[in-house]
Write a protein that holds these residues in place. Structure first.
Motif, PDB file in Angstrom:
ATOM      1  N   PHE A 105       0.841  -1.208   0.000  1.00 11.08           N
ATOM      2  CA  PHE A 105       0.000   0.000   0.000  1.00 11.08           C
ATOM      3  C   PHE A 105       0.875   1.257   0.000  1.00 11.08           C
ATOM      4  O   PHE A 105       0.653   2.186  -0.784  1.00 11.08           O
ATOM      5  CB  PHE A 105      -0.922  -0.022   1.217  1.00 11.08           C
TER       6      PHE A 105
ATOM      7  N   VAL B 288       2.776   1.604  -3.401  1.00 13.13           N
ATOM      8  CA  VAL B 288       2.034   1.876  -4.637  1.00 13.13           C
ATOM      9  C   VAL B 288       1.291   3.210  -4.579  1.00 13.13           C
ATOM     10  O   VAL B 288       1.443   4.064  -5.469  1.00 13.13           O
ATOM     11  CB  VAL B 288       1.059   0.723  -4.941  1.00 13.13           C
ATOM     12  N   VAL B 289       0.456   3.406  -3.560  1.00 12.27           N
ATOM     13  CA  VAL B 289      -0.464   4.550  -3.563  1.00 12.27           C
ATOM     14  C   VAL B 289       0.261   5.897  -3.532  1.00 12.27           C
ATOM     15  O   VAL B 289       0.020   6.765  -4.391  1.00 12.27           O
ATOM     16  CB  VAL B 289      -1.463   4.424  -2.400  1.00 12.27           C
ATOM     17  N   PRO B 290       1.171   6.146  -2.575  1.00 12.56           N
ATOM     18  CA  PRO B 290       1.828   7.459  -2.583  1.00 12.56           C
ATOM     19  C   PRO B 290       2.703   7.692  -3.810  1.00 12.56           C
ATOM     20  O   PRO B 290       2.742   8.808  -4.337  1.00 12.56           O
ATOM     21  CB  PRO B 290       2.670   7.446  -1.299  1.00 12.56           C
TER      22      PRO B 290
ATOM     23  N   ALA C 106       0.526   8.639  -6.799  1.00 13.21           N
ATOM     24  CA  ALA C 106      -0.027   9.993  -6.690  1.00 13.21           C
ATOM     25  C   ALA C 106       1.040  11.067  -6.852  1.00 13.21           C
ATOM     26  O   ALA C 106       0.760  12.164  -7.364  1.00 13.21           O
ATOM     27  CB  ALA C 106      -0.744  10.150  -5.347  1.00 13.21           C
TER      28      ALA C 106
ATOM     29  N   THR D 136       5.284   3.406 -10.031  1.00 12.72           N
ATOM     30  CA  THR D 136       5.958   2.712  -8.929  1.00 12.72           C
ATOM     31  C   THR D 136       7.361   2.310  -9.384  1.00 12.72           C
ATOM     32  O   THR D 136       7.689   2.443 -10.574  1.00 12.72           O
ATOM     33  CB  THR D 136       5.154   1.463  -8.546  1.00 12.72           C
TER      34      THR D 136
ATOM     35  N   PHE E 143      -5.162  10.741  -5.618  1.00 10.43           N
ATOM     36  CA  PHE E 143      -4.972   9.754  -4.551  1.00 10.43           C
ATOM     37  C   PHE E 143      -6.050   8.675  -4.610  1.00 10.43           C
ATOM     38  O   PHE E 143      -5.763   7.485  -4.420  1.00 10.43           O
ATOM     39  CB  PHE E 143      -4.991  10.453  -3.194  1.00 10.43           C
TER      40      PHE E 143
ATOM     41  N   SER F 125      -5.311   6.266  -7.363  1.00 13.81           N
ATOM     42  CA  SER F 125      -4.180   5.415  -6.981  1.00 13.81           C
ATOM     43  C   SER F 125      -4.618   4.336  -5.989  1.00 13.81           C
ATOM     44  O   SER F 125      -4.186   3.176  -6.079  1.00 13.81           O
ATOM     45  CB  SER F 125      -3.067   6.266  -6.370  1.00 13.81           C
ATOM     46  N   LEU F 126      -5.493   4.709  -5.056  1.00  7.37           N
ATOM     47  CA  LEU F 126      -5.989   3.744  -4.080  1.00  7.37           C
ATOM     48  C   LEU F 126      -6.822   2.649  -4.759  1.00  7.37           C
ATOM     49  O   LEU F 126      -6.691   1.457  -4.433  1.00  7.37           O
ATOM     50  CB  LEU F 126      -6.816   4.460  -3.018  1.00  7.37           C
TER      51      LEU F 126
ATOM     52  N   ARG G  63      -6.553   1.674  -7.865  1.00  3.60           N
ATOM     53  CA  ARG G  63      -5.653   0.811  -8.645  1.00  3.60           C
ATOM     54  C   ARG G  63      -4.956  -0.196  -7.733  1.00  3.60           C
ATOM     55  O   ARG G  63      -4.815  -1.375  -8.098  1.00  3.60           O
ATOM     56  CB  ARG G  63      -4.628   1.673  -9.396  1.00  3.60           C
ATOM     57  N   TRP G  64      -4.505   0.243  -6.579  1.00  8.47           N
ATOM     58  CA  TRP G  64      -3.845  -0.687  -5.655  1.00  8.47           C
ATOM     59  C   TRP G  64      -4.801  -1.807  -5.222  1.00  8.47           C
ATOM     60  O   TRP G  64      -4.445  -2.986  -5.222  1.00  8.47           O
ATOM     61  CB  TRP G  64      -3.340   0.063  -4.425  1.00  8.47           C
TER      62      TRP G  64
ATOM     63  N   SER H 120     -10.010   2.558 -11.966  1.00  6.04           N
ATOM     64  CA  SER H 120      -9.316   3.791 -11.582  1.00  6.04           C
ATOM     65  C   SER H 120      -9.461   4.896 -12.617  1.00  6.04           C
ATOM     66  O   SER H 120      -9.255   6.069 -12.299  1.00  6.04           O
ATOM     67  CB  SER H 120      -7.828   3.494 -11.361  1.00  6.04           C
TER      68      SER H 120
END
Length: 217
Positions: free
Chosen positions: A134, A137-139, A142, A147, A167, A170-171, A173-174, A205
């Motif tokens: 998490f 990938v997410v930060p 964004a 990644t 954000f 991205s969340l 997609r993760w 996403s």
């Protein structure tokens, strides 16, 4: 009743006995008599309107900005998403990185307490690897639009204009990628039926992965 002075210019030649009879009963009011007996002199009729040239219709101005999506250029197609091979490379690279971090942390903790890892402990290690993914990938999506695994496979989640995903995107997609991995990649069958080769993570996403090509010097 006073009669009109012969020397007074006649402004209205018409005679009206009814008005004269009405005035005889009222007090002497020169102004009132002038207003009643000589209306054409004080209130001339307006001249007939002359023909005015036709004015060109004013240009219509919209009061609201067009906030809708820009019309697409005819013949221009949306870019196709990245193929499966670089996607798999990016996923394996990111998963390996998360696994190495989680395993190193778990084995280090086991060495500190001088206990051998149990089966239940390895399950907790897998959950910790998911938590690490998490933050991996997410930060990074964004902030940088890719990644470490995507950078290795030359992929990006930016749109064609270079805008980074939000954000929330991205969340999503993760989460979709993690669910695809848990289901052994079966949701990737959508790439066979979608004209742009999009995966469930791309569709949910709204930011399909694209091949990042460096400009030719």
């Amino acid at each position: 009743m006073k009669r009109r002075d012969p020397d007074e210019p006649e402004l209205w030649s018409g005679e009206s006995p009814e008005i004269d009879a009405g005035l005889s009963e009222e007090p002497d009011d020169p102004l009132g008599r002038v207003l009643i007996r000589h209306p054409p002199a004080l209130f001339p009729e307006p001249e007939p309107a002359r023909g005015t040239p036709e004015e060109a219709p004013a240009e219509t101005v919209s009061l609201f900005d067009d906030a809708g999506p820009a019309a697409s250029v005819p013949g221009e197609e949306a870019p196709r998403a990245a193929p499966a091979a670089p996607r798999l490379t990016a996923f394996l690279a990111d998963a390996s990185l998360c696994g190495i971090v989680a395993a190193a942390s778990f084995l280090g903790a086991a060495a500190l307490v001088r206990r051998s890892p149990s089966v239940e402990g390895w399950l907790w290690c897998g959950l910790f690897a998911l938590l690490v993914s998490f933050f991996l990938v997410v930060p990074t999506l964004a902030l940088f639009g890719r990644t470490p695994g995507m950078a290795l496979a030359d992929l990006t989640a930016d749109d064609p204009s270079g805008e980074k995903p939000e954000f929330a995107a991205s969340l999503v997609r993760w989460g979709a990628t993690a669910l695809t991995a848990v289901l052994a990649g079966l949701p990737l069958a959508t790439m066979l039926f979608d004209r742009r080769r999009r995966t469930p993570a791309d569709l949910l996403s709204g930011r399909p992965l694209l091949s990042a090509r460096e400009p030719v010097a």
